[in-house]
Design an enzyme around this catalytic site. Structure first.
Site, PDB file in Angstrom:
ATOM      1  N   ASP A 244       7.325   5.680   2.014  1.00 13.88           N
ATOM      2  CA  ASP A 244       6.928   4.855   0.868  1.00 13.88           C
ATOM      3  C   ASP A 244       5.587   5.306   0.295  1.00 13.88           C
ATOM      4  OD1 ASP A 244       8.654   3.356   2.855  1.00 13.88           O
ATOM      5  OD2 ASP A 244       8.863   2.052   1.129  1.00 13.88           O
TER       6      ASP A 244
ATOM      7  N   ASP B 169      11.532   6.784  -0.173  1.00  9.92           N
ATOM      8  CA  ASP B 169      10.610   6.343  -1.228  1.00  9.92           C
ATOM      9  C   ASP B 169       9.466   7.333  -1.381  1.00  9.92           C
ATOM     10  OD1 ASP B 169      12.244   4.274  -1.874  1.00  9.92           O
ATOM     11  OD2 ASP B 169      10.847   2.678  -1.322  1.00  9.92           O
TER      12      ASP B 169
ATOM     13  N   TYR C 112       7.957   6.955  -6.442  1.00  2.87           N
ATOM     14  CA  TYR C 112       7.889   5.731  -7.242  1.00  2.87           C
ATOM     15  C   TYR C 112       7.852   6.068  -8.732  1.00  2.87           C
ATOM     16  CZ  TYR C 112       7.495   2.938  -3.056  1.00  2.87           C
ATOM     17  OH  TYR C 112       7.756   2.359  -1.851  1.00  2.87           O
TER      18      TYR C 112
ATOM     19  N   ASN D 291      15.322   3.353  -1.872  1.00  2.00           N
ATOM     20  CA  ASN D 291      15.819   2.704  -3.079  1.00  2.00           C
ATOM     21  C   ASN D 291      15.156   3.245  -4.346  1.00  2.00           C
ATOM     22  OD1 ASN D 291      13.750   1.285  -1.550  1.00  2.00           O
ATOM     23  ND2 ASN D 291      13.642  -0.125  -3.272  1.00  2.00           N
TER      24      ASN D 291
ATOM     25  N   HIS E  77      15.914   4.706   5.593  1.00  3.88           N
ATOM     26  CA  HIS E  77      14.916   3.951   4.832  1.00  3.88           C
ATOM     27  C   HIS E  77      14.776   2.478   5.240  1.00  3.88           C
ATOM     28  CE1 HIS E  77      12.077   3.308   1.697  1.00  3.88           C
ATOM     29  NE2 HIS E  77      12.822   2.413   1.084  1.00  3.88           N
TER      30      HIS E  77
ATOM     31  N   HIS F  62      12.242  -7.858   3.092  1.00  3.03           N
ATOM     32  CA  HIS F  62      13.486  -7.110   3.294  1.00  3.03           C
ATOM     33  C   HIS F  62      14.260  -7.521   4.548  1.00  3.03           C
ATOM     34  CE1 HIS F  62      12.256  -4.713  -0.046  1.00  3.03           C
ATOM     35  NE2 HIS F  62      11.204  -4.246   0.571  1.00  3.03           N
TER      36      HIS F  62
ATOM     37  N   HIS G 235      10.518   1.334   3.831  1.00  2.00           N
ATOM     38  CA  HIS G 235      10.950   0.188   3.023  1.00  2.00           C
ATOM     39  C   HIS G 235       9.980  -0.994   3.084  1.00  2.00           C
ATOM     40  CE1 HIS G 235      13.814  -1.467   0.339  1.00  2.00           C
ATOM     41  NE2 HIS G 235      14.414  -2.297   1.164  1.00  2.00           N
ATOM     42  N   VAL G 236       9.676  -1.473   4.290  1.00  2.00           N
ATOM     43  CA  VAL G 236       8.705  -2.558   4.454  1.00  2.00           C
ATOM     44  C   VAL G 236       7.317  -1.916   4.451  1.00  2.00           C
ATOM     45  CG1 VAL G 236       7.855  -4.364   5.982  1.00  2.00           C
ATOM     46  CG2 VAL G 236      10.315  -3.967   5.757  1.00  2.00           C
ATOM     47  N   HIS G 237       6.443  -2.388   3.566  1.00  2.00           N
ATOM     48  CA  HIS G 237       5.144  -1.729   3.389  1.00  2.00           C
ATOM     49  C   HIS G 237       4.154  -2.229   4.430  1.00  2.00           C
ATOM     50  CE1 HIS G 237       6.506  -1.196  -1.029  1.00  2.00           C
ATOM     51  NE2 HIS G 237       7.124  -0.390  -0.190  1.00  2.00           N
TER      52      HIS G 237
END
Ligand SMILES: *[C@@H]1O[C@H](CO)[C@@H](O)[C@H](O)[C@H]1NC(C)=O
Length: 436
Positions: free
Chosen positions: A155, A182, A185, A215, A298, A308, A335-337
């Site tokens: 991410d 990710d 962006y 995503n 991801h 999420h 995915h989870v920041h």
């Protein structure tokens, strides 16, 4: 009378101030580290100098002793050649590759070149240039044996925090970068893929970057553009080399580690191509040759952040038994920041034969951190924190590895979590290497 009132007011004011200070200090005690806010986009000018000048250079592993060099030129007739050698300015070898381009609504990409070079010696510095043009770049190939070190950060995006994370990774000694989805962006604004390519070039041209999609790579517009068109055109991974028919899932071996990259956004049910490919790939793993089995995708399967929740339940139901039977050691997700590390876990419970799951979606993107965690902390969750940072996985030998997570404290990397992980080799766990 008036004076009395003033004094009372003054007293009241002091009291509230004192109470306020006390409350702040108490809160400060509970939260030992104050998370900094998201940072602004790190703006790189998108202005290619000369049309055949190679830009956005990055490399990836492409089968045994081979590396794929990828770059972009605005000149459509620029050749897809890479010249390379082991001393600077002396290019004893030359390889011809292929090129592609894509359009996205009004955007037209430059020429995207992919050239596989090799066979290469292990653990060796190579100097190279792309398309017959300077500048010269250099990379180091991974070692053939342990130890081997992976840098891990997902991410990423392209903000001030991304820059901070990349600077910290640059300071560490590592062989391969693993990215669980990710990347840019860009979010439909295609030239942001180009600025991302420029931002990561100093690192991604020097060490293989092995990525899988998130995503933010989809960028799907129904009836107008297919999903993953930009990602697949720009970040070609060794899927053909690993018997996969899709750039969205593949595997590779590096110095005794078999690494599998899965797709959270492509079919994963029992009848899907991805499932069949995964099963076949796991059957081929020889734990004598690659004692470690690492998997990336991801969307995390084990996640106690509020963000999420449950998004990967179906994929987990379908694929976790396969990974368990094969004795997967470590699973990385993004995915989870935030950052989270589990015990060895399977089917929702701690299990000595399951994998250690690590969520590391904390590269520094523009959306900021996922700060809220579920309470109580599940018994499988060992460490969780919402900060930006990166991880380093050093595989020491066939049985021992060292994992550390480095948080970006302002702009300093601070090692905040560390654990030693032993592989499932020789653990007596079920059927390692004997899959049906
Ligand atoms: C692997 O490394 C660990 C930790 O350094 C050490 O204790 C162990 O003896 C090593 N094993 C082998 C087979 O070299």
């Amino acid at each position: 009378m008036e004076l009395k009132l003033k004094i009372i007011l003054l007293l009241l004011l002091s009291l509230t101030t004192i109470l306020f200070i006390c409350a702040t200090v108490r809160a400060g005690e509970e939260v030992e580290y104050l998370r900094p806010p998201p940072r602004k986009a790190f703006r790189l000018p998108w202005d290619p100098k000369s049309s055949s000048q190679p830009q956005q250079v990055h490399i990836s592993l492409a089968g045994d002793k081979h590396i794929r060099v990828s770059w972009v030129t605005t000149d459509k007739s620029s050749p897809s050649i890479v010249e390379y050698g082991t001393s600077t300015g002396k290019y004893s070898y030359r390889a011809q590759g292929e090129s592609t381009k894509y359009s996205y609504v009004l955007y037209r990409s430059g020429m995207i070149h992919h050239t596989v070079i090799g066979p290469l010696q292990d653990n060796t510095v190579y100097f190279y240039r792309c398309g017959g043009e300077d500048p010269e770049f250099q990379f180091k190939t991974p070692p053939s044996k342990f130890p081997v070190t992976f840098a891990v950060a997902g991410d990423l995006g392209q903000t001030g925090w991304t820059k901070s994370t990349l600077d910290h990774i640059d300071q560490c000694k590592y062989d391969v970068h693993l990215l669980p989805g990710d990347l840019s962006y860009a979010d439909y604004i295609q030239h942001r893929w180009d600025t991302f390519g420029q931002l990561v070039q100093p690192l991604a041209s020097a060490r293989p970057w092995m990525v899988t999609q998130g995503n933010h790579e989809k960028e799907y517009i129904p009836f107008v553009v297919d999903e993953f068109i930009s990602y697949n055109s720009r970040w070609k991974m060794p899927f053909e080399e690993s018997g996969s028919t899709s750039n969205l899932y593949y595997s590779f071996d590096v110095s005794g580690v078999h690494t599998i990259m899965l797709g959270s956004y492509t079919d994963y049910n029992d009848y899907s191509d991805q499932y069949r490919w995964l099963k076949a790939d796991l059957q081929k793993v020889d734990r004598k040759k690659t004692p470690w089995l690492v998997v990336l995708f991801h969307v995390p399967w084990y996640n106690s952040n509020e963000a999420h929740q449950g998004e990967a339940d179906d994929m987990m139901t379908s694929m976790e038994p396969l990974l368990y039977a094969a004795g997967a050691d470590i699973v990385f997700a993004g995915h989870v920041h935030a950052y989270e590390r589990t015990k060895r876990v399977y089917n929702g419970k701690p299990d000595p034969c399951g994998a250690v799951h690590i969520t590391i979606g904390d590269g520094g993107n523009k959306e900021g951190l996922a700060r809220k965690y579920k309470l109580p902390q599940p018994e499988w969750s060992v460490f969780r924190e919402a900060s930006f940072g990166h991880g380093e996985l050093m595989i020491i030998n066939s049985t021992h590895a060292s994992w550390s997570w480095h948080r970006n404290d302002d702009d300093e990397p601070v090692r905040s979590d560390q654990v030693s992980i032993t592989s499932l080799i020789g653990s007596g766990c079920s059927s390692i290497g004997v899959m049906n």
